[in-house]
Design an enzyme around this catalytic site. Sequence first.
Site, PDB file in Angstrom:
ATOM      1  N   GLU A   1       1.605  10.631   0.199  1.00  0.00           N
ATOM      2  CA  GLU A   1       0.357  10.072   0.757  1.00  0.00           C
ATOM      3  C   GLU A   1       0.026  10.716   2.100  1.00  0.00           C
ATOM      4  OE1 GLU A   1       1.536   5.987   0.391  1.00  0.00           O
ATOM      5  OE2 GLU A   1       1.474   6.204  -1.793  1.00  0.00           O
TER       6      GLU A   1
ATOM      7  N   ASN B   1       9.713   1.220   1.551  1.00  0.00           N
ATOM      8  CA  ASN B   1       8.576   1.776   2.288  1.00  0.00           C
ATOM      9  C   ASN B   1       7.399   0.819   2.118  1.00  0.00           C
ATOM     10  OD1 ASN B   1       6.432   3.264   3.271  1.00  0.00           O
ATOM     11  ND2 ASN B   1       6.460   4.802   1.632  1.00  0.00           N
ATOM     12  N   TRP B   2       7.126   0.052   3.154  1.00  0.00           N
ATOM     13  CA  TRP B   2       6.059  -0.954   3.061  1.00  0.00           C
ATOM     14  C   TRP B   2       4.661  -0.331   3.076  1.00  0.00           C
ATOM     15  CZ3 TRP B   2       7.536  -5.577   6.827  1.00  0.00           C
ATOM     16  CH2 TRP B   2       8.694  -6.209   6.337  1.00  0.00           C
ATOM     17  N   LYS B   3       4.573   0.932   3.395  1.00  0.00           N
ATOM     18  CA  LYS B   3       3.254   1.589   3.535  1.00  0.00           C
ATOM     19  C   LYS B   3       2.368   0.758   4.482  1.00  0.00           C
ATOM     20  CE  LYS B   3       4.047   3.677  -0.908  1.00  0.00           C
ATOM     21  NZ  LYS B   3       3.528   4.231  -2.140  1.00  0.00           N
TER      22      LYS B   3
ATOM     23  N   GLY C   1       3.399   4.394  -7.593  1.00  0.00           N
ATOM     24  CA  GLY C   1       2.424   3.309  -7.691  1.00  0.00           C
ATOM     25  C   GLY C   1       1.702   3.231  -9.025  1.00  0.00           C
TER      26      GLY C   1
ATOM     27  N   HIS D   1       5.853  12.232   2.938  1.00  0.00           N
ATOM     28  CA  HIS D   1       5.478  11.392   1.801  1.00  0.00           C
ATOM     29  C   HIS D   1       4.194  11.944   1.181  1.00  0.00           C
ATOM     30  CE1 HIS D   1       4.093   8.004  -0.549  1.00  0.00           C
ATOM     31  NE2 HIS D   1       5.339   7.569  -0.530  1.00  0.00           N
TER      32      HIS D   1
ATOM     33  N   SER E   1       7.654   4.003  -8.706  1.00  0.00           N
ATOM     34  CA  SER E   1       7.623   2.853  -9.619  1.00  0.00           C
ATOM     35  C   SER E   1       9.009   2.319  -9.970  1.00  0.00           C
ATOM     36  CB  SER E   1       6.822   3.193 -10.873  1.00  0.00           C
ATOM     37  OG  SER E   1       5.469   3.474 -10.534  1.00  0.00           O
TER      38      SER E   1
ATOM     39  N   GLY F   1       8.487   1.634  -3.038  1.00  0.00           N
ATOM     40  CA  GLY F   1       7.214   1.268  -2.426  1.00  0.00           C
ATOM     41  C   GLY F   1       6.840  -0.156  -2.792  1.00  0.00           C
ATOM     42  N   GLY F   2       5.985  -0.297  -3.806  1.00  0.00           N
ATOM     43  CA  GLY F   2       5.420  -1.593  -4.186  1.00  0.00           C
ATOM     44  C   GLY F   2       6.447  -2.712  -4.288  1.00  0.00           C
TER      45      GLY F   2
HETATM   46  P1  PGA Z   1       6.118   2.960  -5.530  1.00  0.00           P
HETATM   47  O1  PGA Z   1       6.062   3.905  -4.255  1.00  0.00           O
HETATM   48  O2  PGA Z   1       7.527   2.393  -5.611  1.00  0.00           O
HETATM   49  O3  PGA Z   1       5.098   1.879  -5.282  1.00  0.00           O
HETATM   50  O4  PGA Z   1       5.804   3.804  -6.721  1.00  0.00           O
HETATM   51  C1  PGA Z   1       7.138   4.734  -3.944  1.00  0.00           C
HETATM   52  C2  PGA Z   1       6.817   5.481  -2.681  1.00  0.00           C
HETATM   53  O5  PGA Z   1       5.657   5.856  -2.474  1.00  0.00           O
HETATM   54  O6  PGA Z   1       7.707   5.723  -1.846  1.00  0.00           O
END
Ligand code: PGA
Length: 258
Positions: free
Chosen positions: A102, A12-14, A176, A100, A216, A237-238
Site C-alpha cells: 500500500e 498491521n492495523w493500517k 485484503g 508495504h 488474508s 492485516g484485517g
Molecule cells: P490482510 O493484510 O491480512 O488484510 O490481507 C495483510 C497486510 O497488508 O499486511
Amino acid sequence: MKIGHEALVIGNWKMNPQTDAMAKRLATDIKKTLAHAEGVEVVVAPPAIYIPIVESVRNSKKSFLVGAQNVHTETIGAFTGEISIPMLKSFDVRYVIVGHSERRKAGETDVDVNAKMTAIIKSGLTAVVCVGEAKRDHGAQYLGLIEMQIRDAVKGLSRAKLGNLVIAYEPVWAIGTGNTATPEDVHEMKLFIEKTLTDLYGRNYAQKVRILYGGSVNPKNAGEIMHDGKVDGFLVGGASLSAKDFGSIVTAVKSMLV
Ligand code: PGA
C-alpha cells in the site's frame, strides 16, 4: 514443526481503528489473548498516532512488542508530516514495516525501501521488508520480481545485521481479498527467498533472516500455512483488528511449534 527462530506474528492495523478509545480497547483485548503465547513474538503495529496508547497498554515484557508502519530516514529536521526513528525509539518501538504494497502504491520505491531499511537496522531496530508480486504469470516471471525487490532492499546490509531483518512475502493479490496463497505457493516462495539470500550472504547467514507470509491470513488458514508453508510466522492485516481472531492466529502458530 521446528523452525530456526522464535515464531513472529505481526498485526498491521493500517489506518484503523477510528478513535483512540477503540485503539486502547483493541490493544487491551489483544494483550488478554496473549497470556499463553510463549514461544511466539507478537508485534502490534498501530497508526503512529496511537503508538503511545498501545505502548502504555503493553507495559509488560510478557505481552506484545510495538511496531510502526513507516518511518523517515532522517533523524530530525524540516520534514513536515514525517516521524523519525528516535521518536519511535522513545516509545520503545522495536519493529518497523517497510515497503508495504500500500505504501509502494503511494510512491515508495525500492530505493526508498533500501534507505529506510538501512536507517532502521543501523539504529538497532528490526526492519520488516515487504515484497510481493501484483499477479502471477505462467512463465513465473514474478520470481524475478521478488528476487529484484529483495536484492534492492538489502543493498549494503552486512551479514552481521541479518538478525534484524524480517522479510514478509505478501502477494498483492492476496492482501485484503480473501484469496490466500496456498501453503504450497508459500513454501515455494519461502525457499526462493532463502535461495536469494543464500546467494547473497551464504547459507548460515541467510538463515538468520525471518520469513513471514502475509495476505488474508485468518484463524482458519494460519495453522496449515505455517505448517506446510514452513514460514516463521505472519504479517496480519484485517484479522489483527479483531483481538479474538488475532489471538487465534497466534495460538495456531504456537500449536505448530511443538
Ligand atoms: P490482510 O493484510 O491480512 O488484510 O490481507 C495483510 C497486510 O497488508 O499486511
